[in-house]
Design an enzyme around this catalytic site. Structure first.
Site, short mmCIF file in Angstrom:
data_model
loop_
_atom_site.label_atom_id
_atom_site.label_comp_id
_atom_site.label_asym_id
_atom_site.label_seq_id
_atom_site.Cartn_x
_atom_site.Cartn_y
_atom_site.Cartn_z
N HIS A 98 0.86 -1.18 0.00
CA HIS A 98 0.00 0.00 0.00
C HIS A 98 0.90 1.23 0.00
O HIS A 98 1.10 1.89 1.02
CB HIS A 98 -0.94 -0.01 1.20
CG HIS A 98 -2.20 -0.77 0.95
ND1 HIS A 98 -3.18 -0.32 0.09
CD2 HIS A 98 -2.62 -1.98 1.40
CE1 HIS A 98 -4.16 -1.20 0.04
NE2 HIS A 98 -3.85 -2.22 0.82
N ASP A 112 -4.96 2.04 1.91
CA ASP A 112 -5.28 1.47 3.22
C ASP A 112 -5.83 2.54 4.15
O ASP A 112 -6.83 2.33 4.86
CB ASP A 112 -4.05 0.80 3.83
CG ASP A 112 -2.82 1.69 3.84
OD1 ASP A 112 -2.79 2.73 3.14
OD2 ASP A 112 -1.84 1.35 4.53
N TYR A 164 -7.73 7.04 -17.63
CA TYR A 164 -8.73 7.77 -16.85
C TYR A 164 -9.00 9.14 -17.45
O TYR A 164 -8.09 9.76 -18.02
CB TYR A 164 -8.26 7.94 -15.41
CG TYR A 164 -8.01 6.65 -14.67
CD1 TYR A 164 -8.59 5.46 -15.09
CD2 TYR A 164 -7.20 6.61 -13.54
CE1 TYR A 164 -8.37 4.28 -14.40
CE2 TYR A 164 -6.97 5.44 -12.85
CZ TYR A 164 -7.55 4.27 -13.29
OH TYR A 164 -7.34 3.10 -12.62
N GLU A 182 -0.18 8.55 11.15
CA GLU A 182 -1.50 7.94 11.29
C GLU A 182 -2.48 8.81 12.06
O GLU A 182 -3.69 8.75 11.82
CB GLU A 182 -1.37 6.57 11.96
CG GLU A 182 -0.68 5.54 11.08
CD GLU A 182 -0.53 4.21 11.79
OE1 GLU A 182 -0.85 3.18 11.17
OE2 GLU A 182 -0.08 4.21 12.97
#
Length: 405
Positions: free
Chosen positions: A108, A113, A305, A382
């Site tokens: 990741h 994540d 895209y 985090e």
């Protein structure tokens, strides 16, 4: 008590209460990454974290993605979509984290994540305050963002049709931006991402007697140079394109002229007009240069895209929420688009909305020199995920109450 303090104490506190579980889920997903359209283990982890919530689920057949629908306690007819992607990249992780990837050649490294975990945290917080929501929230958990067109497949499966969102929002972490700061811009945020394939065919033979064949190698080299000149001189700098030829493959031995040369690359643009002009020009130049030398050139451009286009009204809503959550310094307007791509562009092509980057530079690091996205050493702070959870919640509530006007 002013509105800024209200929003910060309300959704900010709710997000902080979810942070420990968000971190735990993010680490579980990080240690067990999956690639592509089918990420069943990741899907199972997300559904387990959502278990027991008052959500309706809809799934398709093309991917393991799903949407979870929350019906608010007060229904004014509005529906808002929040999206989190879940797939990883084919890379060998080198972070040394205790929860580093346990899957060889999968990592990741783009923050999906964290995106999924933040969206789960937002779903939990919004479900706990369901009675105050004046509409429905669609949580879109999407695999296959990294080149697999996952958002398009989910839309083709009809997962966004009922209820049909009237606005759509997404966050993307950025390790090279200060922690807790949101970054975005109105209009084009990210580029289209077409893949270029050119097969130049000549006539192979002995390298000591090239005049008896037609050597495609110098022809291919001339095509590469001409394509660069075309981009530089015929595409306006005010509506730019980026062309990178990233692979040149030919030959089998030092004394053999090959029959063909294969070129591969990527074309990035910020508007449909430049995208069309560039595609037509690249094809014309390659074919005609090859013809001038007695070769042929087959040009295949694979659709990537679309351009990721932010609706100014939706972006204004995100900016207002960001500043109420964290003050004026919590929002930065980007001076220019990024030439990377995002398949949330498929959603924004049909539903007005916006995407913003969330800075997650680890504490004590230099954001400008941190390992970037798609790097084997990329890490995040985090604790900042609480800010992302709060943004999701506040944006959803604000849109359901007031729309985009």
């Amino acid at each position: 008590m002013d509105a800024t303090l209200d929003l910060h104490q309300d959704w900010g506190a709710a997000a902080e209460a979810e942070l420990a579980d968000v971190v735990e889920l993010r680490r579980a997903i990080h240690a067990d990454p999956e690639i592509g359209l089918h990420c069943p283990r990741t899907t199972d982890k997300i559904k387990a974290a959502l278990a027991g919530l008052p959500l309706e689920y809809r799934e398709g057949t093309s991917t393991t993605g799903f949407v979870a629908i929350l019906r608010g306690g007060r229904d004014n007819g509005r529906t808002v979509l929040l999206r989190g992607d879940m797939d990883a990249l084919p890379m060998q992780e080198e972070t040394g984290l205790p929860f580093a990837s346990q899957v060889p050649n999968a990592m990741h490294a783009c923050g999906h994540d964290a995106h999924s975990a933040m969206l789960v945290g937002a779903a939990r917080a919004l479900c706990a305050r369901r009675d105050r929501l004046s509409g429905s929230v669609v949580f879109m958990f999407q695999p296959g963002e990294e080149g697999y067109h996952g958002a398009r497949y989910m839309m083709e499966d009809g997962l966004l049709d009922e209820p049909r969102p009237e606005a759509a929002f997404a966050l993307h972490i950025m390790p090279n931006a200060p922690a807790g700061v949101f970054w975005s811009r109105p209009g084009a945020l990210l580029a289209s991402t077409d893949a270029l394939n050119i097969n130049v065919r000549g006539k192979g033979g002995h390298a000591a007697m090239p005049h008896e064949g037609i050597d495609p190698i110098p022809v291919a080299c001339e095509i590469v140079t001409a394509l660069s000149a075309f981009i530089a001189r015929q595409i306006p700098v005010t509506d730019p394109a980026v062309l990178s030829i990233t692979q040149i493959n030919a030959g089998s031995a030092y004394n053999i002229v090959p029959d063909e040369v294969k070129l591969k690359g990527t074309l990035r643009t910020l508007s449909n007009a430049t995208r069309t002009k560039a595609r037509e020009g690249l094809t014309r130049i390659a074919e005609h240069i090859a013809l001038a030398h007695g070769c042929t050139a087959e040009v295949v451009i694979d659709d990537g895209y679309p351009v990721t286009m932010n609706d100014p009204r939706a972006l204004g809503l995100m900016r207002s929420v960001a500043e109420e959550l964290g003050g004026a310094d919590a929002w930065r307007t980007m001076p220019a688009p990024i030439m990377g791509g995002e398949d949330f562009s498929y959603v924004l092509r049909e539903i007005p909305g916006s995407m913003a980057f969330l800075g997650v530079a680890p504490k004590g690091s230099d954001a400008t020199t941190n390992p970037p996205l798609h790097n084997t050493r990329m890490t995040i702070e985090e604790e900042v995920m609480a800010r992302g959870v709060a943004m999701h919640c506040a944006v959803a509530e604000r849109f359901l109450d007031n729309g985009l006007d």
